[in-house]
Scaffold this motif. Structure first.
Motif, PDB file in Angstrom:
ATOM      1  N   GLN A  95       0.830  -1.206   0.000  1.00  0.00           N
ATOM      2  CA  GLN A  95       0.000   0.000   0.000  1.00  0.00           C
ATOM      3  C   GLN A  95       0.865   1.258   0.000  1.00  0.00           C
ATOM      4  OE1 GLN A  95      -2.604  -0.465   3.362  1.00  0.00           O
ATOM      5  NE2 GLN A  95      -3.873  -2.015   2.352  1.00  0.00           N
ATOM      6  N   ARG A  96       1.972   1.201   0.754  1.00  0.00           N
ATOM      7  CA  ARG A  96       2.859   2.363   0.812  1.00  0.00           C
ATOM      8  C   ARG A  96       3.808   2.425  -0.391  1.00  0.00           C
ATOM      9  NH1 ARG A  96       5.286   1.815   6.763  1.00  0.00           N
ATOM     10  NH2 ARG A  96       4.420  -0.289   6.594  1.00  0.00           N
ATOM     11  N   HIS A  97       4.046   1.267  -0.991  1.00  0.00           N
ATOM     12  CA  HIS A  97       4.951   1.205  -2.143  1.00  0.00           C
ATOM     13  C   HIS A  97       4.307   0.327  -3.224  1.00  0.00           C
ATOM     14  CE1 HIS A  97       8.130   2.888   0.444  1.00  0.00           C
ATOM     15  NE2 HIS A  97       7.657   2.074   1.364  1.00  0.00           N
ATOM     16  N   PRO A  98       3.265   0.825  -3.888  1.00  0.00           N
ATOM     17  CA  PRO A  98       2.487   0.015  -4.843  1.00  0.00           C
ATOM     18  C   PRO A  98       3.310  -0.546  -5.996  1.00  0.00           C
ATOM     19  CG  PRO A  98       1.925   2.359  -5.013  1.00  0.00           C
ATOM     20  CD  PRO A  98       2.753   2.203  -3.780  1.00  0.00           C
ATOM     21  N   GLU A  99       4.459   0.056  -6.279  1.00  0.00           N
ATOM     22  CA  GLU A  99       5.276  -0.445  -7.387  1.00  0.00           C
ATOM     23  C   GLU A  99       5.849  -1.827  -7.083  1.00  0.00           C
ATOM     24  OE1 GLU A  99       8.012   1.633  -4.541  1.00  0.00           O
ATOM     25  OE2 GLU A  99       6.025   2.032  -5.412  1.00  0.00           O
ATOM     26  N   LEU A 100       5.831  -2.250  -5.804  1.00  0.00           N
ATOM     27  CA  LEU A 100       6.403  -3.551  -5.431  1.00  0.00           C
ATOM     28  C   LEU A 100       5.445  -4.711  -5.723  1.00  0.00           C
ATOM     29  CD1 LEU A 100       8.157  -2.758  -2.019  1.00  0.00           C
ATOM     30  CD2 LEU A 100       9.182  -2.964  -4.284  1.00  0.00           C
ATOM     31  N   ALA A 101       4.160  -4.420  -5.938  1.00  0.00           N
ATOM     32  CA  ALA A 101       3.181  -5.489  -6.163  1.00  0.00           C
ATOM     33  C   ALA A 101       3.589  -6.375  -7.330  1.00  0.00           C
ATOM     34  CB  ALA A 101       1.789  -4.899  -6.397  1.00  0.00           C
ATOM     35  N   ALA A 102       4.031  -5.752  -8.410  1.00  0.00           N
ATOM     36  CA  ALA A 102       4.414  -6.525  -9.596  1.00  0.00           C
ATOM     37  C   ALA A 102       5.630  -7.404  -9.317  1.00  0.00           C
ATOM     38  CB  ALA A 102       4.708  -5.576 -10.760  1.00  0.00           C
TER      39      ALA A 102
END
Length: 466
Positions: free
Chosen positions: A63-70
């Protein structure tokens, strides 16, 4: 002269992260030197320090770093580089992310568990499943329960190679996740949670939770019982939706060309009609004169069939009891399929009147107790009116009290012409133990035990229903 090769800084960074992972898995206490070294590594590769916070869920990090989801998706099913080269810096990032999700899932702590902690663990387990190339809940038989997720990629080489690729271990990871979740549920004061609607709303239905609810349902009342029923209903509806899709794909019969097609517009075969009437084309008027209309055959071959499902409801077969109750209800909704459902331990219960409603059926089960299949056979045999038109699915681990007597009655059913399908487990993980004596006997009889994923049973029933 060849000198000693210089140490690879990325190899050292990755080893630091893996040593911290092992240390935290076996000892919850922090090792100050490993923690400070890991923090330096994480910051050096541009990752947030929250990855090292054991209280932070993967959800909160994303949530704080959405770029990590991928990066979490498919994290442990890496594709090998075509040229064989390894991006060592990228492997350090993957090691940090893999360590986070593995610690959150497998370092489950001790003591009392709150509803919020269980929900957090379920979410983190979902991220682990995503990292393995599966859908959240797939390996545990929960959430998006389609089953059979596949991961591809080379096996990791531990400290000296890429970040862990656990894809080949998926069959074993599923049961292990289920075991951890079951332990968390047992450590939770479930009755108190159910009595509070706000806490109960945080629970995500899973097989472990449903098992506990079914075992404890007679001790619940009022708000707690209502919340328990709501959770069971949610789980049943989710599993039913997935299994119904699987059944519908497997039960489409062949077209019956002996039945004339209905001469209605929706069955009109326009392409064939044009092709067959091309000789009537008038080039001057640019008009096609149609002498005959052609229609598609839509009637499919179906035969009235009787499906008798016998389920062992002893303590070791809870997962199968839930899945098969739902599966029986789906078959009960198909046209020209007569479904009968029997559950047993040392006593047998004919659940046929409720077979169409898995929720009501499960509320009538009594999980646990011993196992005596002869009492279930006494209910099943009179239902076999037309053996050639009947299939008996018997789900059990076959650890029985009267083994010889039960097997002889099963062999008699098989010899009568009915299709007898012994099933050792009908679970999402595919794990199940079967009495070796019965396994050999069924093999000699020509009806080997099906043991594994629920899709196998659906596939076996395909020939029965078409």
């Amino acid at each position: 002269m060849g000198g000693t090769p210089a140490p690879d800084p990325d190899e050292n960074r990755r080893q630091v992260l893996y040593w911290r992972l092992l240390a935290r898995l076996f000892d919850p206490e922090e090792q100050a030197s490993l923690e400070s070294a890991s923090l330096a590594v994480v910051e050096d590769v541009g990752l947030p320090s929250a990855l090292l916070d054991p209280q932070a869920s993967v959800d909160s990090v994303v949530q704080r770093h959405p770029e990590l989801a991928a990066e979490f998706d498919g994290l442990m099913t890496p594709e090998p580089d075509e040229d064989g080269a390894r991006d060592r810096a990228a492997e350090v990032r993957r090691a940090a992310l893999a360590s986070k999700v593995l610690l959150n899932v497998f370092a489950s702590g001790s003591g009392t568990v709150t509803a919020e902690q269980l929900a957090r663990w379920q979410s983190d387990a979902g991220w682990l499943e995503r990292a393995l190339g599966c859908r959240p809940g797939e390996l545990r038989g929960g959430g998006n329960r389609a089953g059979g997720g596949q991961g591809a990629g080379p096996t990791g080489t531990g400290f000296g190679g890429p970040a862990p690729d656990l894809s080949r271990l998926i069959p074993g990871i599923g049961p292990e996740l289920g075991s951890i979740e079951a332990g968390l549920v047992k450590r939770m004061h479930l009755r108190e949670v159910l009595a509070d609607p706000a806490l109960a709303s945080r629970l995500t239905p899973s097989m472990s939770l449903i098992e506990q609810l079914l075992r404890d349902k007679n001790n619940l009342s009022g708000v707690a019982l209502a919340n328990a029923k709501a959770l069971i209903r949610r789980y049943v509806d989710e599993v039913t939706e997935v299994l119904r899709t699987q059944v519908e794909k497997a039960t489409v019969g062949e077209l019956d060309r002996s039945v004339p097609p209905k001469r209605v517009y929706r069955n009109l075969d326009l392409d064939r009609t044009i092709w067959k009437n091309l000789t009537n084309w008038d080039p001057e008027e640019e008009r096609l004169y149609v002498d005959r209309l052609y229609y598609r055959h839509t009637s499919r071959k179906t035969t009235p069939q009787r499906l008798i499902v016998v389920v062992d409801q002893s303590g070791s077969m809870v997962d199968s009891m839930v899945n098969c109750t739902i599966l029986a209800s789906i078959f009960a909704g198909l046209p020209k399929v007569d479904v009968h459902l029997i559950a047993y331990d040392t006593q047998a219960l004919d659940l046929t009147p409720w077979a169409h409603d898995p929720f009501e059926t499960l509320l009538r089960t009594k999980l646990g107790g011993g196992t005596d299949g002869t009492v279930a056979m006494a209910l099943a045999q009179p239902k076999i009116a037309e053996p050639r038109n009947t299939v008996v699915v018997w789900i059990s681990d076959f650890y029985e009290w009267r083994t010889d007597e039960l097997f002889e009655s099963m062999a008699a059913v098989h010899r009568s012409g009915a299709k007898f399908i012994p099933v050792g487990s009908v679970t999402s993980s595919g794990r199940g133990s079967v009495n070796p004596w019965f396994r050999e006997k069924f093999k000699d009889l020509g009806t080997p035990v099906i043991s594994g994923h629920i899709k196998k049973l659906v596939h076996e029933l395909k020939t029965f229903l078409t």
